[in-house]
Enzyme design. Structure first.
Site, PDB file in Angstrom:
ATOM      1  CG  ASP A 146       0.214  -5.372   1.922  1.00 35.20           C
ATOM      2  OD1 ASP A 146      -0.679  -4.474   2.550  1.00 35.20           O
ATOM      3  OD2 ASP A 146       1.581  -4.883   1.884  1.00 35.20           O
TER       4      ASP A 146
ATOM      5  CG  MET B 102      -1.788  -1.290   1.237  1.00 34.01           C
ATOM      6  SD  MET B 102      -2.933  -1.166   2.829  1.00 34.01           S
ATOM      7  CE  MET B 102      -3.789   0.329   2.665  1.00 34.01           C
ATOM      8  CG  HIS B 103       0.661   3.451   2.614  1.00 36.28           C
ATOM      9  ND1 HIS B 103      -0.713   3.783   2.715  1.00 36.28           N
ATOM     10  CD2 HIS B 103       1.054   2.407   3.430  1.00 36.28           C
ATOM     11  CE1 HIS B 103      -0.913   2.864   3.879  1.00 36.28           C
ATOM     12  NE2 HIS B 103      -0.152   2.231   4.493  1.00 36.28           N
TER      13      HIS B 103
END
Length: 509
Positions: A251, A94-95
């Protein structure tokens, strides 16, 4: 790249096989699933670039090459099953901020989730949008995507001006597979641009970063169809029918789906490279002041809370590298069970920390060492330091109204029964070590593909090989130890900067 086939798979056969693809930080994993039967997996490694201290980047084209390698391996070993695949699910770290121009060309390496360079931009963003925490349910942290865009706008303005769209890693992979910019709710929650309670982009937060919805992917639920595989890839891998691609998940949410943690009250602890203490919730339940992440789940009208450690099993890997030994040999020097706390302390803040401190600059430490301190004692302190940090996360979730009594236990660190046992007593909760959690987010992605294909939404719970119960005597001793350990953060949070470097010829006063 390597592939594998389970030697004794079991379970019913579904209407058609599905494929799960997990874009992880250390590698891409693809999993071929038929009903509840894992037919085979393939893995291709990835590396991380760290061009400056605190930076962490990857080349998106490496993600694509690794994905292609995995599918090439599966079609070589399971040609009939892979060609019958009707749906593909995606999971991803992520991110990350992936910038593309109007022609779809990547403008720079993706800035990853554990990159800490944008700490100053977090304060700027919260000042610009005082309602940020109310909208997103989260505090601004350098790991999230929005501060990264502010850093790029300040330090790489030419690239920012050329940017047509910003995509998370999984969304970029979907774009390569499908030609569409689409993102699911769970992954979008980690951008600081999502109104998490309403499950939609926030125009106010996008505007604060010089963006609008035209620069963002379309939002879908993780269980929904979200594109079709492009014709060149259908031909390359020989699919009999064009597979749909499910919305998928970030995830951690994909890992929760793999565990069947989709109902309010379900919880798990992931003792991986980073650490996660997860609780599924029926409503958006933010607690940003405690460093708790409150995100959308990958299934509709469901949310979750997370306490996040940036260095969990990574702490043991670091210690193994320092000692020149492997992790298993270090653990072999310890008893099967701890009878009390180690005589020294370890703080696992090797890359900063999220819950509960939200501090990208804090660093780890050993404390209370003596001339008699031994390597096994220091190894035990590393295990306990991570367990103390998980206790901080447990307390942060409890402060937000979520009390966990039992949780599934997954991740590479969970292979150590000693670590599992002391975690159960440190947290004073029952921990179910899962039978086979190695498939993780790739399995969760495949299950989301099944739902997108069939409309069915049953998420089976895996078996546990062992349950670790808190030991009352050790619970009491760790209660006392944690009271002291929790005060150590204040000693290191304002530590001086790097020590001066002296040449051999320098005189020391």
């Amino acid at each position: 790249m390597r592939s594998s086939t389970p030697s004794n798979p079991a379970g019913r056969t579904g209407a058609a096989p599905v494929l799960g693809i997990d874009l992880g930080t250390s590698g891409v994993k693809a999993l071929l699933l038929d009903g509840e039967r894992v037919l085979g997996t393939a893995h291709a490694p990835l590396s991380v670039s760290r061009p400056h201290p605190g930076w962490s980047e990857q080349e998106p084209e490496d993600w694509w090459a690794a994905t292609c390698a995995c599918l090439d391996a599966l079609v070589a070993e399971h040609p009939t099953a892979l060609r019958a695949v009707r749906a593909i699910g995606l999971a991803g770290h992520m991110h990350g901020a992936t910038l593309v121009d109007a022609d779809g060309e990547v403008l720079r390496p993706c800035i990853l989730w554990d990159d800490g360079r944008s700490a100053p931009q977090c304060a700027l963003l919260e000042a610009a949008v005082p309602a940020l925490r109310a909208i997103t349910g989260n505090a601004a942290m350098p790991g999230f995507t929005a501060p990264k865009l502010l850093w790029i706008r300040q330090h790489e303005p030419d690239l920012f001006a050329r940017m047509h769209r910003v995509l998370l890693p999984k969304a970029w992979l979907r774009w390569r597979l499908c030609g569409e910019a689409i993102e699911d709710m769970s992954d979008a929650s980690g951008t600081l641009w999502l109104d998490v309670a309403r499950r939609r982009w926030s125009g106010e937060l996008l505007a604060a970063c010089g963006l609008d919805e035209s620069r963002m992917p379309r939002l879908v639920e993780g269980t929904m169809p979200a594109g079709e595989l492009r014709a060149p890839w259908v031909k390359r891998w020989g699919f009999e029918r064009t597979p749909i691609v499910a919305g998928g998940a970030g995830d951690n949410a994909a890992g929760a789906v793999a565990l069947g943690a989709v109902n309010p009250g379900d919880a798990f602890l992931s003792l991986g490279t980073s650490g996660v203490l997860w609780a599924t919730t029926a409503h958006h339940a933010p607690a940003p002041e405690r460093g708790v992440h409150a995100f959308c789940h990958a299934v509709p009208q469901t949310w979750h809370q997370m306490g996040v450690l940036l260095s969990a099993a990574a702490s043991l890997s670091w210690w193994a590298a320092c000692t020149g030994r492997d992790e298993q040999s270090l653990l072999a020097e310890l008893p099967a069970q701890a009878d009390g706390p180690a005589p020294c302390w370890f703080l696992p803040y090797l890359s900063g920390e999220r819950t509960p401190h939200n501090d990208a600059s804090v660093r780890g430490a050993f404390l209370h060492l003596s001339a008699g301190t031994t390597r096994p004692q220091m190894t035990q302190a590393v295990l306990e330091g991570v367990a103390h940090a998980f206790r901080d996360a447990r307390d942060a979730l409890a402060g937000a109204g979520t009390h966990i009594a039992i949780a599934d236990l997954i991740g590479g660190g969970a292979r150590s029964s000693l670590w599992c046992d002391l975690l159960a007593s440190m947290l004073d909760i029952s921990l179910r070590r899962i039978d086979d959690a190695s498939h993780g987010p790739a399995l969760g992605a495949a299950r989301l593909a099944q739902v997108a294909l069939t409309g069915r939404s049953d998420f089976p719970r895996p078996h546990a090989t062992r349950v670790f119960e808190p030991r009352p005597a050790l619970v009491r001793r760790y209660d006392e130890a944690h009271a002291g350990w929790s005060q150590l953060y204040s000693l290191v949070r304002r530590a001086p900067g790097p020590l001066p470097v002296f040449n051999a010829s320098d005189s020391v006063p």
